[in-house]
Design a protein around this motif. Structure first.
Motif: not given
Length: 397
Positions: A264-267, A297-303
């Motif tokens: 489950l990803i936040h996006t 996908q979440d990790l990349t966008y968050a950083l």
């Protein structure tokens, strides 16, 4: 545009328009929970008593006040509530925050992007199952026929002493960045490789299906192309020069995310959806874009979206490694090796770019979701990451 797309868009416009017109003529003010209020302006003491006090015998709402409007993809507004003696003795929540879809554009955008099913599921079900810093829900409802929605949760600025901000107002520290990584790992670990996730939440889309939907119904692929020209001034020239390759890169990024391992990803983990509590914890808001895809996908966008360019360059390898360690700590038994996580991290950069290319390139059927200034800073960071990390090369384009 295909005939099917035109037909679907016109159908959504007609359905949404009819419901808005009926509400403006009738001006409903529900007093019971069998109807979803069309907006917070339609709330009544009777309805709020039913929504908030059902578990406390004798408790009633005496009075409530609405805060200043803050509209984007949805309409956001605080609600301050006072109760009778029974409610006060029970410590009923006084400081609340609401999200709703009262206008033609908010309903059209949320229905076309399939946003409300996700938010409803998070606050009515998933929130109680994950150990993360996120608002506590008090009421969550959505009517698929009219696309009315109302979500009422604790106002974390009051209950948690939280500070919210944007990419323009907050510089994330190393400690905060590590806490963000841990929060995402907790969320992802809970559903990592869960074979029943899709069947438990049948509305949950994978990234490929979601992209096809918003391209067909909202023309987001066209928005992204327009976005390149509107953001050219902040992009590295070598990235702008490859604008014709972007949609192919995005499709490849989506397919890799859909191939998994899924969770489950936040996006939509941009800076405006994070808050900092009084004790320094990072919390995450706005779950309307949840998908079933790759956690990186979440990790990349968050950083990319929360760290300055210099800090991202300094910390990103350590933080990707930390993400793997946190997944293992929170129960994932088959954590990808660092080299695989790092490759995925690079491959997910087009997602971070797309979320802002599509926003700055918005068409007239979309509400203004973010200011131009916020869009440009996000695109400066994400396009620079695209160059630094050779995202196109990682996707074998």
């Amino acid at each position: 545009m295909s005939l099917a797309s035109i037909t679907a868009i016109l159908g959504a416009v007609q359905r949404t328009g009819r419901s808005i017109l009926w509400e403006r003529l009738v001006r409903p003010k529900p007093t019971t929970l069998d109807k979803v209020p069309p907006s917070v302006d339609a709330l009544t003491r009777e309805w709020l008593t039913a929504a908030l006090c059902s578990d406390v015998p004798g408790a009633e709402v005496d009075h409530f006040e609405l805060g200043v409007k803050d509209n984007g993809t949805s309409a956001r507004r605080t609600i301050t509530v006072t109760y009778n003696a029974a409610g006060r003795r029970a410590g009923m929540p006084e400081h609340l925050f609401s999200k709703s879809t009262p206008t033609f554009l908010t309903r059209l955008a949320t229905s076309m992007a399939n946003l409300l099913a996700a938010e409803h599921a998070f606050y009515s079900d998933i929130r109680g199952k994950v150990d993360i810093e996120a608002p506590v829900a008090r009421y969550a409802a959505w009517d698929p026929k009219t696309n009315r929605s109302l979500f009422i949760m604790d106002d974390v600025t009051k209950t948690r002493g939280a500070k919210v901000g944007t990419i323009l107002t907050r510089e994330v520290t190393r400690e905060q960045a590590e806490d963000m990584v841990d929060l995402l790992a907790r969320l992802h670990a809970k559903y990592w490789g869960d074979p029943e996730l899709a069947s438990s939440y049948p509305w949950l889309m994978d990234p490929v299906s979601w992209q096809r939907r918003i391209d067909r119904l909202m023309l987001m692929h066209r928005n992204a192309v327009v976005g390149f020209d509107r953001a050219r001034a902040v992009m590295p020239e070598e990235i702008y020069a490859r604008r014709d390759d972007f949609l192919q890169a995005l499709r490849r990024c989506r397919q890799i995310s859909a191939d998994g391992p899924r969770t489950l990803i936040h996006t939509d983990v941009h800076a405006g959806n994070w808050y900092v509590t009084a004790d320094g914890r990072m919390g995450l808001l706005d779950y309307q874009c949840m998908l079933h895809g790759l956690g990186t996908q979440d990790l990349t966008y968050a950083l990319i979206g929360n760290l300055t360019i210099d800090n991202r360059r300094l910390w990103e390898r350590d933080l990707v490694m930390l993400y793997g360690e946190c997944l293992a700590k929170h129960g994932v038994t088959e954590v990808p090796e660092f080299d695989q996580l790092w490759l995925q991290y690079r491959q997910m950069v087009p997602h971070a770019m797309f979320m802002w290319l599509g926003t700055i390139g918005a068409n007239k059927l979309q509400p203004q979701m973010q200011t131009r200034e916020v869009c440009l800073v996000n695109l400066e960071r994400s396009s620079r990451a695209c160059a630094d990390l050779d995202a196109f090369g990682s996707l074998v384009l």
